[in-house]
Motif scaffolding. Sequence first.
Motif, PDB file in Angstrom:
ATOM      1  N   SER A 259       0.867  -1.284   0.128  1.00 10.04           N
ATOM      2  CA  SER A 259      -0.109  -0.066   0.201  1.00 10.04           C
ATOM      3  C   SER A 259       0.892   1.169   0.149  1.00 10.04           C
ATOM      4  CB  SER A 259      -0.929   0.000   1.356  1.00 10.04           C
ATOM      5  OG  SER A 259      -1.805   1.041   1.130  1.00 10.04           O
ATOM      6  N   PRO A 260       0.513   2.209  -0.808  1.00 12.16           N
ATOM      7  CA  PRO A 260      -0.671   2.467  -1.731  1.00 12.16           C
ATOM      8  C   PRO A 260      -0.557   1.690  -3.008  1.00 12.16           C
ATOM      9  CG  PRO A 260       0.725   4.372  -1.747  1.00 12.16           C
ATOM     10  CD  PRO A 260       1.419   3.450  -0.549  1.00 12.16           C
ATOM     11  N   LEU A 261      -1.458   1.352  -3.571  1.00  6.51           N
ATOM     12  CA  LEU A 261      -1.376   0.533  -4.720  1.00  6.51           C
ATOM     13  C   LEU A 261      -1.192   1.453  -5.960  1.00  6.51           C
ATOM     14  CD1 LEU A 261      -4.805  -1.594  -4.422  1.00  6.51           C
ATOM     15  CD2 LEU A 261      -2.818  -2.221  -4.177  1.00  6.51           C
ATOM     16  N   ARG A 262      -1.116   2.648  -5.929  1.00  2.09           N
ATOM     17  CA  ARG A 262      -0.785   3.565  -7.092  1.00  2.09           C
ATOM     18  C   ARG A 262       0.853   3.392  -7.498  1.00  2.09           C
ATOM     19  NH1 ARG A 262      -1.648   7.551  -2.898  1.00  2.09           N
ATOM     20  NH2 ARG A 262       0.277   8.441  -2.422  1.00  2.09           N
ATOM     21  N   GLU A 263       1.648   2.786  -6.357  1.00  5.21           N
ATOM     22  CA  GLU A 263       2.855   2.502  -6.648  1.00  5.21           C
ATOM     23  C   GLU A 263       3.165   1.109  -7.396  1.00  5.21           C
ATOM     24  OE1 GLU A 263       4.451   4.804  -2.131  1.00  5.21           O
ATOM     25  OE2 GLU A 263       4.653   2.498  -2.726  1.00  5.21           O
ATOM     26  N   VAL A 264       2.036   0.431  -7.266  1.00  3.46           N
ATOM     27  CA  VAL A 264       2.366  -1.031  -7.787  1.00  3.46           C
ATOM     28  C   VAL A 264       2.113  -0.778  -9.556  1.00  3.46           C
ATOM     29  CG1 VAL A 264       1.217  -3.280  -8.188  1.00  3.46           C
ATOM     30  CG2 VAL A 264       1.133  -2.108  -5.777  1.00  3.46           C
ATOM     31  N   ALA A 265       3.295  -1.036 -10.277  1.00  2.06           N
ATOM     32  CA  ALA A 265       3.372  -0.946 -11.622  1.00  2.06           C
ATOM     33  C   ALA A 265       2.469  -1.967 -12.404  1.00  2.06           C
ATOM     34  CB  ALA A 265       4.647  -0.845 -12.171  1.00  2.06           C
ATOM     35  N   SER A 301      -8.777 -16.549  -5.158  1.00  2.00           N
ATOM     36  CA  SER A 301     -10.009 -16.186  -6.051  1.00  2.00           C
ATOM     37  C   SER A 301      -9.975 -15.072  -6.771  1.00  2.00           C
ATOM     38  CB  SER A 301     -11.009 -16.529  -5.211  1.00  2.00           C
ATOM     39  OG  SER A 301     -12.319 -16.539  -5.542  1.00  2.00           O
ATOM     40  N   ALA A 302      -9.604 -13.929  -6.115  1.00  2.00           N
ATOM     41  CA  ALA A 302      -9.695 -12.620  -6.728  1.00  2.00           C
ATOM     42  C   ALA A 302      -8.654 -12.591  -8.171  1.00  2.00           C
ATOM     43  CB  ALA A 302      -9.641 -11.545  -5.974  1.00  2.00           C
ATOM     44  N   LEU A 303      -7.377 -12.956  -7.973  1.00  3.73           N
ATOM     45  CA  LEU A 303      -6.588 -12.639  -8.994  1.00  3.73           C
ATOM     46  C   LEU A 303      -6.699 -13.818 -10.024  1.00  3.73           C
ATOM     47  CD1 LEU A 303      -3.574 -11.685  -6.773  1.00  3.73           C
ATOM     48  CD2 LEU A 303      -5.423 -10.176  -7.745  1.00  3.73           C
ATOM     49  N   GLY A 304      -7.100 -15.098  -9.799  1.00  4.39           N
ATOM     50  CA  GLY A 304      -7.133 -16.040 -10.834  1.00  4.39           C
ATOM     51  C   GLY A 304      -5.850 -16.291 -11.745  1.00  4.39           C
ATOM     52  N   PRO A 305      -5.922 -16.524 -13.009  1.00  8.06           N
ATOM     53  CA  PRO A 305      -4.537 -16.882 -13.526  1.00  8.06           C
ATOM     54  C   PRO A 305      -3.743 -15.651 -13.827  1.00  8.06           C
ATOM     55  CG  PRO A 305      -6.562 -16.469 -14.941  1.00  8.06           C
ATOM     56  CD  PRO A 305      -7.058 -16.474 -13.676  1.00  8.06           C
ATOM     57  N   LEU A 306      -3.679 -14.746 -13.266  1.00 10.89           N
ATOM     58  CA  LEU A 306      -3.136 -13.470 -13.148  1.00 10.89           C
ATOM     59  C   LEU A 306      -2.207 -13.357 -11.981  1.00 10.89           C
ATOM     60  CD1 LEU A 306      -5.143 -10.630 -14.730  1.00 10.89           C
ATOM     61  CD2 LEU A 306      -3.728 -11.897 -15.844  1.00 10.89           C
ATOM     62  N   LEU A 307      -2.520 -14.397 -11.110  1.00  7.05           N
ATOM     63  CA  LEU A 307      -1.802 -14.450  -9.689  1.00  7.05           C
ATOM     64  C   LEU A 307      -0.284 -14.169  -9.896  1.00  7.05           C
ATOM     65  CD1 LEU A 307      -2.576 -16.383  -6.602  1.00  7.05           C
ATOM     66  CD2 LEU A 307      -0.145 -16.322  -7.367  1.00  7.05           C
ATOM     67  N   GLU A 308       0.452 -14.949 -10.802  1.00  5.73           N
ATOM     68  CA  GLU A 308       1.753 -14.818 -10.854  1.00  5.73           C
ATOM     69  C   GLU A 308       2.502 -13.536 -11.388  1.00  5.73           C
ATOM     70  OE1 GLU A 308       4.834 -15.039 -14.031  1.00  5.73           O
ATOM     71  OE2 GLU A 308       2.681 -15.412 -14.343  1.00  5.73           O
ATOM     72  N   ARG A 309       1.250 -12.981 -12.084  1.00  6.27           N
ATOM     73  CA  ARG A 309       1.947 -11.509 -12.819  1.00  6.27           C
ATOM     74  C   ARG A 309       1.673 -10.578 -11.757  1.00  6.27           C
ATOM     75  NH1 ARG A 309       1.999 -11.606 -18.333  1.00  6.27           N
ATOM     76  NH2 ARG A 309       1.304  -9.458 -18.457  1.00  6.27           N
ATOM     77  N   TRP A 310       0.690 -10.458 -10.877  1.00  3.09           N
ATOM     78  CA  TRP A 310       0.214  -9.609  -9.786  1.00  3.09           C
ATOM     79  C   TRP A 310       1.557  -9.736  -8.718  1.00  3.09           C
ATOM     80  CZ3 TRP A 310      -2.064  -5.509  -9.139  1.00  3.09           C
ATOM     81  CH2 TRP A 310      -3.344  -5.288  -9.962  1.00  3.09           C
ATOM     82  N   ALA A 311       2.089 -10.956  -8.513  1.00  2.75           N
ATOM     83  CA  ALA A 311       3.102 -11.178  -7.596  1.00  2.75           C
ATOM     84  C   ALA A 311       4.305 -10.382  -7.797  1.00  2.75           C
ATOM     85  CB  ALA A 311       3.336 -12.651  -7.479  1.00  2.75           C
ATOM     86  N   TRP A 312       4.486 -10.397  -9.352  1.00  2.00           N
ATOM     87  CA  TRP A 312       5.819  -9.640  -9.558  1.00  2.00           C
ATOM     88  C   TRP A 312       5.670  -8.067  -9.383  1.00  2.00           C
ATOM     89  CZ3 TRP A 312      10.766  -9.766 -11.392  1.00  2.00           C
ATOM     90  CH2 TRP A 312      11.508  -8.711 -12.028  1.00  2.00           C
ATOM     91  N   SER A 313       4.465  -7.723  -9.699  1.00  2.00           N
ATOM     92  CA  SER A 313       4.497  -6.166  -9.516  1.00  2.00           C
ATOM     93  C   SER A 313       4.423  -5.763  -8.218  1.00  2.00           C
ATOM     94  CB  SER A 313       2.772  -5.923 -10.324  1.00  2.00           C
ATOM     95  OG  SER A 313       2.949  -6.199 -11.701  1.00  2.00           O
ATOM     96  N   LEU A 314       3.723  -6.616  -7.291  1.00  2.00           N
ATOM     97  CA  LEU A 314       3.476  -6.387  -5.957  1.00  2.00           C
ATOM     98  C   LEU A 314       5.146  -6.559  -5.118  1.00  2.00           C
ATOM     99  CD1 LEU A 314       0.575  -8.432  -4.960  1.00  2.00           C
ATOM    100  CD2 LEU A 314       0.705  -5.743  -4.776  1.00  2.00           C
ATOM    101  N   ALA A 315       5.881  -7.631  -5.576  1.00  2.00           N
ATOM    102  CA  ALA A 315       7.391  -7.687  -5.037  1.00  2.00           C
ATOM    103  C   ALA A 315       8.143  -6.481  -5.405  1.00  2.00           C
ATOM    104  CB  ALA A 315       7.862  -9.140  -5.636  1.00  2.00           C
ATOM    105  N   ALA A 316       8.018  -6.060  -6.897  1.00  2.19           N
ATOM    106  CA  ALA A 316       8.671  -4.903  -7.202  1.00  2.19           C
ATOM    107  C   ALA A 316       8.365  -3.745  -6.388  1.00  2.19           C
ATOM    108  CB  ALA A 316       8.669  -4.707  -8.882  1.00  2.19           C
ATOM    109  N   ALA A 317       6.999  -3.502  -6.274  1.00  2.00           N
ATOM    110  CA  ALA A 317       6.760  -2.271  -5.523  1.00  2.00           C
ATOM    111  C   ALA A 317       7.214  -2.371  -4.069  1.00  2.00           C
ATOM    112  CB  ALA A 317       5.148  -2.040  -5.535  1.00  2.00           C
ATOM    113  N   GLU A 318       7.140  -3.496  -3.423  1.00  2.00           N
ATOM    114  CA  GLU A 318       7.766  -3.629  -2.070  1.00  2.00           C
ATOM    115  C   GLU A 318       9.266  -3.166  -2.109  1.00  2.00           C
ATOM    116  OE1 GLU A 318       6.759  -4.215   1.808  1.00  2.00           O
ATOM    117  OE2 GLU A 318       5.464  -3.717   0.007  1.00  2.00           O
ATOM    118  N   ALA A 319       9.936  -3.757  -3.135  1.00  2.00           N
ATOM    119  CA  ALA A 319      11.370  -3.512  -3.255  1.00  2.00           C
ATOM    120  C   ALA A 319      11.776  -1.916  -3.743  1.00  2.00           C
ATOM    121  CB  ALA A 319      11.947  -4.497  -4.159  1.00  2.00           C
TER     122      ALA A 319
END
Length: 468
Positions: A259-265, A301-319
């Motif tokens: 958080s915030p989500l605006r930092e997640v590319a 359940s919310a992310l479905g097949p995009l889960l692995e792609r969201w994981a990259w964006s969240l991990a990059a934003a956290e770093a």
Amino acid sequence: VGRCLRPGSAMLPPPRFRSSTVSVVKRRRSRLCRILAVAVPTCVIIALQIHAAGHFEESIELEASAHGRRMAAEASRHVNHTSPPAPRASAANGSAQCSRHRRPYHVLVPCSLSVEHQWQARLSYHRYLRLKESDPCSDLGGFTRLLTSPDGKPDLLAAEMPTVVTRQLKRSGRCDDCDHGFPLLNRPWAVRRLLAFHRKEVKEEYILLLEADMPLLAPVDNGAEGGAAPLSPVGVESRALKASKLRNETKAVLRRWHSPLREVAPVGPSALLVHKRQLEALAGPWLNVSLSLRRDEAASSALGPLLERWAWSLAAAEAGVAHQIRPTLQAEPEGTGLSEVGLFSVYHMTSELRVGRSWNWSKRAFTRSYPPRIPPLPPNKGAKKSTFAFVRLLNDAVDAAGRRWMPLYNRTRQNRTAQLASLEESIGQTKQLILEQLVVPDADRRTVDAVDRQQGGCGAGEGPPRCE
């Protein structure tokens, strides 16, 4: 079987039936012997056919292996440019003969053992060789197919193109090295293992991370302006990864990871041009966030097949990693296609191509078989340039391989299907013969029923006789 083979052997009923049903039992014994006489040789024939089918599969594998070695030698000649047709600059000679400073990157394509990934990898590798030969001064470096297999062993295509094999995650488990029923977790898993145990295979300082269904249209420019910086990877914006387009419930779930989500590319790791050290630093968090999201029921359940792609964006934003967005990095044509396809470097064949009612093409029609050459070109009136570009790209790979485009899987699969049909026909005939021998004549049935009624056997009383 032993009683049938021993002459004079007695398969006699219990004493109370012996006086009245000896003839019936003898006839049944002879019928059993006839059944065995039919069934045993048939089973032997089926076993021999299966054995022959195994020899056929082995011969196909040997042929494919020999073909793979020939293709690997040819690919090596293309990549190393041992005998160039003209004194042009080559990638192996560095930038001494090139008019521009090169920043080479390594093309990395994670794949599985599925037939769909196999023909897509062959298409991508063929296109890579074409571009490498036509423009040796581009930033194209090496190529690696990152294969995950259950036992960590290579397949037949490993002899045809540069391949690094890693053991895939255990299926459907909940452990740290299990895929949790989500096979796409093998992608961050394989990338992390490559950089941890096979780092020397990637000699370039930059990596172009693609998917199997992303052949190159043109070399990606990694120049000083617009290229990947050591701390700023280059990606393409994905509409499906925009946090502003999500529902409030999904936003609440994602805020637990960043958080915030605006930092997640809104950038998934494909296509992605990234420095090797930075990818090495993010590979572990990418996998850990993927596992964490998958273990969370609401997030999975919310992310479905995009889960692995969201994981990259969240991990990059956290770093604290900021991405450069390059809209022309990747094209995703759909429907009739795109008009300005020449601006893009990567073709993502994710959507169905459809021109009018008479022509359409989709990769999802070839998940278990190789696509053939596309003979009817799209109608000129409705098709865009990207559709013609893809048809030329696929047909070029098919024509270059010739009859070797489908020898490893399609031809084997067709022969295996014919063999299975022959075996099923033999088994069906055997079943029919056995059923015909098992039919009890009405005279025998009446004799047994009469004995049961006279002696109070198992057929006495109400209901159907139970002796049969």
